[in-house]
Design an enzyme around this catalytic site. Structure first.
Site, PDB file in Angstrom:
ATOM      1  N   PHE A 129      -1.358   6.949   6.238  1.00 41.51           N
ATOM      2  CA  PHE A 129      -2.265   5.837   6.516  1.00 41.51           C
ATOM      3  C   PHE A 129      -3.472   6.395   7.269  1.00 41.51           C
ATOM      4  CE2 PHE A 129      -3.752   2.114   8.904  1.00 41.51           C
ATOM      5  CZ  PHE A 129      -4.009   1.293   7.829  1.00 41.51           C
ATOM      6  N   ASP A 203       5.781   8.143  12.804  1.00 42.01           N
ATOM      7  CA  ASP A 203       5.128   6.835  12.711  1.00 42.01           C
ATOM      8  C   ASP A 203       6.092   5.901  11.983  1.00 42.01           C
ATOM      9  OD1 ASP A 203       3.705   4.577  11.929  1.00 42.01           O
ATOM     10  OD2 ASP A 203       1.841   5.667  11.610  1.00 42.01           O
ATOM     11  N   TYR A 228       4.166  -5.935  14.076  1.00 44.17           N
ATOM     12  CA  TYR A 228       3.673  -7.109  13.346  1.00 44.17           C
ATOM     13  C   TYR A 228       4.047  -7.090  11.870  1.00 44.17           C
ATOM     14  CZ  TYR A 228      -0.371  -3.904  12.868  1.00 44.17           C
ATOM     15  OH  TYR A 228      -1.178  -2.813  12.674  1.00 44.17           O
ATOM     16  N   LYS A 229       4.756  -6.058  11.437  1.00 41.15           N
ATOM     17  CA  LYS A 229       5.186  -6.014  10.037  1.00 41.15           C
ATOM     18  C   LYS A 229       6.611  -6.583   9.956  1.00 41.15           C
ATOM     19  CE  LYS A 229       2.154  -2.037   9.235  1.00 41.15           C
ATOM     20  NZ  LYS A 229       1.153  -2.614   8.336  1.00 41.15           N
ATOM     21  N   ARG A 373       1.553  -3.550  -4.349  1.00 35.31           N
ATOM     22  CA  ARG A 373       2.544  -3.253  -3.324  1.00 35.31           C
ATOM     23  C   ARG A 373       3.307  -4.525  -2.959  1.00 35.31           C
ATOM     24  NH1 ARG A 373       1.182  -1.040   2.688  1.00 35.31           N
ATOM     25  NH2 ARG A 373       0.351  -3.151   2.782  1.00 35.31           N
TER      26      ARG A 373
END
Lengths: 414, 414
Positions: A129, A203, A228-229, A373
């Site tokens: 990312f 990560d 937050y995922k 995705r």
């Protein structure tokens, strides 16, 4: 691989027997939506608005400044860290909550470079990312002679070759690839890095809450992740930092704010880091946002991660099988052990296909240049939802519904 | 100095004529409390719970991932920065909201050192809030040959002497001293620093919302500040960063996360900073907390800062006059132009006196080793409140009420 149920009725039977089924009712999901983007922004737990309102109206509004003591505000980064620790296989005192993933990457990378002062190379992954790549650039610029060496972490020989020169101070990898959904072997990679004298920063943004994680068991040095995922703590919710106990006395991070001080209320002029993972703290944290995390961690405290992982694999298997007729290229590893909790498909017109799906109430997302995705969140997704989503995608591709010009219009934030 | 009204009736008359009086009803204040700690944690605006609930239930719960576009989430650091800009005398595009004060100090100090590469000294103030001192230590450790030189900024000759050697890259000062309440002359100090070739970073934590600030007018380079004190955005609310437009193209901060990238959704491998103050952004921000800031900034958008300053000086004058009989040493400058919006008094038993006041419903705070600190927030404090608080303090000191052993017990967070 289990036999895949292909009918909606069979899916409904699986839902009826699902030990996690009860969790779905704990989320506020919009009517008529199948939400396959919980890997980007998790859904809202029903308990969250009440907990946030309690913090605002009772603790802040009524308790005012006294709540720093009376409501345990000062210790929130530690108490929330302790609640989060079981989700990543850490001891309670090895995790603190605060700041964002980018800032925490910065802190842990600098700490790792300082713990390995004879080496100046950060080994990263070419497809990571972007913020991981950018923050690494920001870090190596501060250390003379430092640099970033990018590899494909799914190519073990390539990773070993990148470590062979013996100049790697630290390896930074995503546990699950945000684009492909590939799951890395944390134990093997950590062992490989250590064998070559490098530390490891993991990560966990795309794995925490999606599968059991064993940071301590794998011997990891540091880790960061967002909440937050899969953890459902709300947009931009505070991130976390894991520091293995063996580094607590010696790791030195550069954002040396007063919350990381050994005795913050002495207001001494000299910085002296706290004797624990809380030396990774910097300043005051947004406690209104932290209250939302508190609500979702309460829920996660009741979830069995083994069951979450089993259902995640069942849902992703199901989606892969059911969308096969659409003929899109599968990007995500087919092997269960190498897969996170998302399925990525590839098509040059993927953007329009995702928009056409959204118009049907199936929310996935798109990652440039060509990846569709879909994230699978076992606490609030049913097998029938996956069946409906897969059916919708297959129909959209078969009928060419996605060719409608309105689906080509690009939104600013993708 | 205006004639000071000494009777409660006279105070009530001033309240009746107060052009800011209407704001008090916009805050949720506990019954029976005089809150003189709004300089540490501002009171709760009544509009805040509703705005936060809207973000959580509508934007997050219902809008889900689409709210990054539809609810303007992606731009919040910029739109909130633009709303905050008038409070600090900046152009809308010179302020961004995000991260904490400590992180923003780190970013601006590193940027300033890089803009002034032939100089390595940071001139700070010996009595600054500890995180300013600690973060500076964290920064100078990253630059070879860099160091921190501490001065008393209220001694102009001393400050000039510290700049005379010509090695100062940047001066970091608090606009208002958190302990004494002394207000620094931003225009004069900025001019002095520039004349000696140094840049200036202003810490506005104790002045923003307390008085008009003219960053652009004073030629300031950078500034940071929090929003949870006078700005009433809630515990640990997001902080802000000001970067003068002339530095937008060249300032380089080290926390190079993806939100500060020129084209974040291209997901390029190389970091390229955005062309504005948003190059000071790093990662995702806690949007639930940002919603509370949004509510309070709406309120602040209707407040006239000149009236705020006039009332602030009237309230602090009044408190100083009315508490004179208590015989405590006045730490805060008596001269209006050198005073922020707080009054600090000194006594070796100050801690117990503050506790005795709290027991009477008058909330101030204590700063080690001997400072009783009282903040005055003109939007929700009345002259009669100040009268009652001053009367309580005078009585507590006269009667020795504070000697009760229960007032000696120290809380963990002071």
């Amino acid at each position: 691989m289990p036999a895949t149920p292909l009918t909606r009725a069979a899916c409904a039977e699986l839902d009826a027997a699902d030990p996690l089924a009860g969790f779905r009712d704990e989320f506020a999901l919009p009517e008529g939506v199948v939400y396959l983007d919980g890997n980007s922004l998790g859904a809202l737990p029903k308990a969250t608005p009440g907990r946030v309102a309690e913090l605002i109206e009772k603790e802040w509004g009524h308790g005012l400044i006294g709540s720093w003591n009376d409501a345990g505000w000062w210790d929130k980064p530690r108490t929330l860290g302790a609640k989060l620790a079981p989700l990543v296989g850490a001891a309670p005192h090895e995790v603190v909550v605060g700041d964002g993933t980018s800032a925490n990457l910065f802190k842990t990378l600098v700490a790792a470079l300082r713990l390995n002062p004879d080496r100046r190379m950060v080994v990263g992954e070419a497809g990571n990312f972007s913020t991981d790549l950018y923050i690494t650039q920001g870090v190596v610029e501060l250390f003379e002679g430092a640099g970033q060496r990018l590899v494909d972490p799914d190519d073990t020989d390539g990773l070993e070759a990148a470590l062979a020169p013996g100049d790697a101070a630290v390896v930074l990898l995503s546990h699950v690839d945000y684009r492909t959904g590939a799951l890395r072997d944390m134990a093997a990679v950590t062992e490989l890095a250590h064998r070559h004298g490098a530390l490891v920063v993991w990560d966990l943004c795309h794995s925490v809450g999606a599968l059991p994680i064993e940071l301590s068991g794998c011997g990891a040095d540091f880790a960061v992740g967002c909440t937050y995922k899969y953890l459902n703590a709300g947009p931009g919710a505070p991130a976390f930092t894991y520091a293995a106990e063996r580094h607590h006395a010696t790791a030195r991070q550069p954002l040396t704010g007063w919350h990381g001080h050994a005795r913050p209320f002495d207001f001494t002029g000299d910085y002296e880091p706290a004797q624990g993972a809380d030396r990774f703290l910097s300043g005051s944290q947004p406690l209104i946002a932290a209250a939302a995390l508190e609500a979702s961690l309460e829920l996660w405290g009741r979830a069995d991660l083994k069951l979450v992982r089993e259902k995640s694999l069942a849902l992703t298997d199901l989606f892969i099988e059911l969308t096969a007729p659409a003929g899109l290229e599968l990007v995500t590893p087919r092997e269960a052990g190498r897969r996170g909790s998302q399925v990525s498909l590839r098509h040059p017109d993927g953007y329009a296909m995702v928009q056409a799906l959204i118009a049907r109430g199936v929310i996935g997302d798109f990652r440039a240049p060509d990846v569709l995705r879909f994230g699978f969140t076992p606490l609030y997704l049913r097998h029938v939802d996956v069946h409906d989503a897969a059916t919708a995608l297959t129909e959209i591709v078969r009928t060419g519904e996605w060719r409608d010009p309105r689906f080509a219009e690009r939104a600013r934030v993708t």
